[in-house]
Scaffold this motif. Structure first.
Motif, PDB file in Angstrom:
ATOM      1  N   THR A  61       4.658  12.359  -2.943  1.00 37.26           N
ATOM      2  CA  THR A  61       4.224  13.757  -2.957  1.00 37.26           C
ATOM      3  C   THR A  61       4.796  14.520  -1.774  1.00 37.26           C
ATOM      4  O   THR A  61       5.225  15.675  -1.897  1.00 37.26           O
ATOM      5  CB  THR A  61       2.687  13.838  -2.922  1.00 37.26           C
ATOM      6  OG1 THR A  61       2.149  13.103  -4.015  1.00 37.26           O
ATOM      7  CG2 THR A  61       2.210  15.276  -2.993  1.00 37.26           C
ATOM      8  N   HIS A  80       0.828  -1.208   0.000  1.00 36.60           N
ATOM      9  CA  HIS A  80       0.000   0.000   0.000  1.00 36.60           C
ATOM     10  C   HIS A  80       0.863   1.259   0.000  1.00 36.60           C
ATOM     11  O   HIS A  80       0.466   2.292  -0.547  1.00 36.60           O
ATOM     12  CB  HIS A  80      -0.907   0.010   1.238  1.00 36.60           C
ATOM     13  CG  HIS A  80      -1.977  -1.048   1.214  1.00 36.60           C
ATOM     14  ND1 HIS A  80      -2.181  -1.933   2.234  1.00 36.60           N
ATOM     15  CD2 HIS A  80      -2.883  -1.361   0.263  1.00 36.60           C
ATOM     16  CE1 HIS A  80      -3.179  -2.746   1.940  1.00 36.60           C
ATOM     17  NE2 HIS A  80      -3.617  -2.420   0.743  1.00 36.60           N
ATOM     18  N   VAL A 124       3.816   1.679  -1.408  1.00 34.05           N
ATOM     19  CA  VAL A 124       4.571   1.897  -2.648  1.00 34.05           C
ATOM     20  C   VAL A 124       3.688   1.818  -3.889  1.00 34.05           C
ATOM     21  O   VAL A 124       4.181   1.923  -5.013  1.00 34.05           O
ATOM     22  CB  VAL A 124       5.731   0.880  -2.761  1.00 34.05           C
ATOM     23  CG1 VAL A 124       6.720   1.080  -1.640  1.00 34.05           C
ATOM     24  CG2 VAL A 124       5.203  -0.555  -2.756  1.00 34.05           C
ATOM     25  N   ALA A 125       2.387   1.639  -3.686  1.00 32.95           N
ATOM     26  CA  ALA A 125       1.479   1.544  -4.831  1.00 32.95           C
ATOM     27  C   ALA A 125       1.410   2.871  -5.577  1.00 32.95           C
ATOM     28  O   ALA A 125       1.443   3.950  -4.970  1.00 32.95           O
ATOM     29  CB  ALA A 125       0.088   1.124  -4.357  1.00 32.95           C
ATOM     30  N   PHE A 126       1.314   2.798  -6.913  1.00 31.75           N
ATOM     31  CA  PHE A 126       1.216   3.989  -7.757  1.00 31.75           C
ATOM     32  C   PHE A 126      -0.103   3.986  -8.508  1.00 31.75           C
ATOM     33  O   PHE A 126      -0.502   2.970  -9.074  1.00 31.75           O
ATOM     34  CB  PHE A 126       2.373   4.019  -8.768  1.00 31.75           C
ATOM     35  CG  PHE A 126       3.518   4.892  -8.346  1.00 31.75           C
ATOM     36  CD1 PHE A 126       3.770   6.083  -8.998  1.00 31.75           C
ATOM     37  CD2 PHE A 126       4.334   4.531  -7.279  1.00 31.75           C
ATOM     38  CE1 PHE A 126       4.822   6.894  -8.602  1.00 31.75           C
ATOM     39  CE2 PHE A 126       5.385   5.319  -6.883  1.00 31.75           C
ATOM     40  CZ  PHE A 126       5.631   6.512  -7.545  1.00 31.75           C
ATOM     41  N   ARG A 183      -0.932   9.811  -7.468  1.00 31.30           N
ATOM     42  CA  ARG A 183      -0.266   8.532  -7.740  1.00 31.30           C
ATOM     43  C   ARG A 183       0.292   7.896  -6.473  1.00 31.30           C
ATOM     44  O   ARG A 183       0.118   6.703  -6.249  1.00 31.30           O
ATOM     45  CB  ARG A 183       0.847   8.738  -8.770  1.00 31.30           C
ATOM     46  CG  ARG A 183       0.395   9.517 -10.010  1.00 31.30           C
ATOM     47  CD  ARG A 183       1.399   9.424 -11.130  1.00 31.30           C
ATOM     48  NE  ARG A 183       1.392   8.084 -11.703  1.00 31.30           N
ATOM     49  CZ  ARG A 183       2.227   7.683 -12.661  1.00 31.30           C
ATOM     50  NH1 ARG A 183       3.131   8.522 -13.132  1.00 31.30           N
ATOM     51  NH2 ARG A 183       2.164   6.460 -13.131  1.00 31.30           N
ATOM     52  N   ASN A 184       0.970   8.682  -5.655  1.00 32.91           N
ATOM     53  CA  ASN A 184       1.513   8.156  -4.408  1.00 32.91           C
ATOM     54  C   ASN A 184       1.717   9.324  -3.445  1.00 32.91           C
ATOM     55  O   ASN A 184       2.541  10.205  -3.694  1.00 32.91           O
ATOM     56  CB  ASN A 184       2.831   7.424  -4.648  1.00 32.91           C
ATOM     57  CG  ASN A 184       3.381   6.773  -3.391  1.00 32.91           C
ATOM     58  OD1 ASN A 184       3.981   7.439  -2.564  1.00 32.91           O
ATOM     59  ND2 ASN A 184       3.172   5.472  -3.256  1.00 32.91           N
ATOM     60  N   TYR A 185       0.970   9.331  -2.337  1.00 29.29           N
ATOM     61  CA  TYR A 185       1.008  10.449  -1.402  1.00 29.29           C
ATOM     62  C   TYR A 185       2.367  10.567  -0.721  1.00 29.29           C
ATOM     63  O   TYR A 185       2.827  11.662  -0.421  1.00 29.29           O
ATOM     64  CB  TYR A 185      -0.099  10.277  -0.361  1.00 29.29           C
ATOM     65  CG  TYR A 185      -0.245  11.444   0.584  1.00 29.29           C
ATOM     66  CD1 TYR A 185      -0.695  12.678   0.124  1.00 29.29           C
ATOM     67  CD2 TYR A 185       0.052  11.308   1.937  1.00 29.29           C
ATOM     68  CE1 TYR A 185      -0.833  13.753   0.984  1.00 29.29           C
ATOM     69  CE2 TYR A 185      -0.090  12.380   2.807  1.00 29.29           C
ATOM     70  CZ  TYR A 185      -0.526  13.598   2.327  1.00 29.29           C
ATOM     71  OH  TYR A 185      -0.656  14.659   3.186  1.00 29.29           O
ATOM     72  N   HIS A 216       2.710   7.388   4.900  1.00 33.62           N
ATOM     73  CA  HIS A 216       3.239   8.213   3.809  1.00 33.62           C
ATOM     74  C   HIS A 216       3.730   9.554   4.334  1.00 33.62           C
ATOM     75  O   HIS A 216       4.775  10.067   3.907  1.00 33.62           O
ATOM     76  CB  HIS A 216       2.158   8.443   2.764  1.00 33.62           C
ATOM     77  CG  HIS A 216       2.025   7.335   1.781  1.00 33.62           C
ATOM     78  ND1 HIS A 216       0.874   7.129   1.039  1.00 33.62           N
ATOM     79  CD2 HIS A 216       2.884   6.361   1.392  1.00 33.62           C
ATOM     80  CE1 HIS A 216       1.038   6.090   0.244  1.00 33.62           C
ATOM     81  NE2 HIS A 216       2.254   5.613   0.440  1.00 33.62           N
ATOM     82  N   ARG A 274      -1.942   6.888   4.860  1.00 36.83           N
ATOM     83  CA  ARG A 274      -1.599   8.319   4.752  1.00 36.83           C
ATOM     84  C   ARG A 274      -0.649   8.738   5.867  1.00 36.83           C
ATOM     85  O   ARG A 274       0.280   9.533   5.644  1.00 36.83           O
ATOM     86  CB  ARG A 274      -2.870   9.172   4.790  1.00 36.83           C
ATOM     87  CG  ARG A 274      -3.645   9.163   3.479  1.00 36.83           C
ATOM     88  CD  ARG A 274      -4.906   9.991   3.577  1.00 36.83           C
ATOM     89  NE  ARG A 274      -4.604  11.401   3.665  1.00 36.83           N
ATOM     90  CZ  ARG A 274      -4.428  12.218   2.628  1.00 36.83           C
ATOM     91  NH1 ARG A 274      -4.483  11.733   1.404  1.00 36.83           N
ATOM     92  NH2 ARG A 274      -4.185  13.492   2.799  1.00 36.83           N
TER      93      ARG A 274
END
Length: 346
Positions: free
Chosen positions: A291, A11, A13-15, A286-288, A244, A241
């Motif tokens: 970001t 989860h 590293v998912a894009f 795409r990936n928080y 991330h 989140r």
């Protein structure tokens, strides 16, 4: 909480798909660059914080058709300008460091309800909480409120114009029409809505009060971090989140340290801020976590641009408070769930 709710490494590293992010990034870059360059040219970069929050208007309605996006961004503009004015008003008080905590908590709760009522995209109260807290951290005067209102409004108006300019293209007439409507009744009737808002308000109060009591600088980053962590639609999303936010911040402060070491002139810092804003919008869908690598130095450079500060202290405070705020979000996610929540739900 069942282990089924806990996120897995995949989860993090998912894009997601690109989904036309370059167009959104271009709009965001222009909306950020123009007001900052105008303030630099006129010698008023101390007002840049208000301009950047007004420019956040451009981040809303990224995939909507032009009319729907204009309506959504109009609501977002009102929210962002109000947040700037509210934060600046708090900044007048000598007790602003304590007043801002309940004010941000209340603003975040109201912004969440409004966001759900109008189905804002991106959803949630993150930008509002950031604007109120950051503007309140700067000592101000009654006269500053008018300046903040004018600068934020002008910046938001520019974002609206940039977001609408694409409507003149012939291709825009053939795009599927998206809708945008306000329904507070539907938002308030959503299952668990009261619990969601109460959890968020509690998180902001805890994340703001503890660093303030401990005397750590810039406690608003802890409040922003907990809002970000608690903005996911379900427990798994909130935990992802939070992860991330922590991991992306750790990497991002390394990039910030490099940028601060360069000791860039004001114009160079503006260029960096715009570039980071564009990069963030390219990857936010795409990936928080990735970001956050760009958002972290962006936030630090925003502060440095408006008010000269010790870069090392800014970086240290950002790391400590982000980790703490995200940790508060994780704890609340794990222990605070509606009784009717399913195993894999909120």
């Amino acid at each position: 909480m069942s282990s089924a709710t806990l996120p897995r490494a995949r989860h993090l590293v998912a894009f997601g798909p690109h989904n036309g992010a370059h167009t959104v990034a271009l709009r965001a870059g222009i909306s950020m660059a123009v007001p900052l360059l105008a303030l630099w040219f006129t010698g008023h970069l101390e007002l840049s914080l208000y301009a950047t929050f007004g420019a956040f208007t451009s981040l809303y309605g990224r995939s909507h058709s032009h009319l729907a996006r204009f309506r959504m961004q109009s609501v977002a503009a009102a929210m962002m300008v109000s947040a700037v004015v509210l934060g600046t008003a708090v900044g007048i008080s000598d007790a602003r460091e304590w007043i801002v905590v309940p004010v941000v908590a209340a603003a975040a709760g109201l912004a969440t309800l409004l966001s759900n009522a109008v189905a804002l995209h991106p959803p949630g109260a993150l930008f509002v909480a950031f604007a109120v807290a950051a503007c309140a951290s700067v000592p101000s005067s009654p006269a500053t409120i008018g300046l903040a209102l004018a600068v934020a409004s002008a910046s938001a108006a520019l974002s609206l114009a940039v977001g609408a300019v694409g409507a003149i293209r012939p291709s825009a007439r053939h795009r599927p029409r998206s809708t945008f409507a306000v329904s507070f009744r539907d938002a308030l009737a959503r299952p668990g809505e009261a619990s969601t808002v109460a959890r968020l308000v509690t998180g902001v109060l805890v994340a703001g009060a503890v660093p303030t009591l401990a005397g750590i600088g810039h406690p608003y980053w802890a409040m922003v971090a907990v809002v970000a962590a608690l903005s996911g639609p379900d427990a798994t999303a909130r935990l992802v989140r939070a992860g991330h936010r922590i991991l992306g911040t750790i990497v991002g402060i390394g990039l910030a340290a490099v940028l601060f070491a360069l000791d860039l002139p004001a114009l160079g810092t503006i260029a960096v801020v715009v570039a980071l804003q564009v990069a963030a919008e390219l990857f936010v869908g795409r990936n928080y976590g990735l970001t956050m690598v760009f958002v972290t130095p962006l936030a630090l450079c925003m502060v440095e641009l408006a008010h000269a500060a010790d870069g090392g202290a800014l970086i240290a405070d950002r790391l400590v408070e982000t980790v703490f705020g995200a940790a508060v979000g994780i704890v609340l996610t794990l222990v605070w769930r509606p009784r009717s929540a399913a195993v894999v739900g909120v």
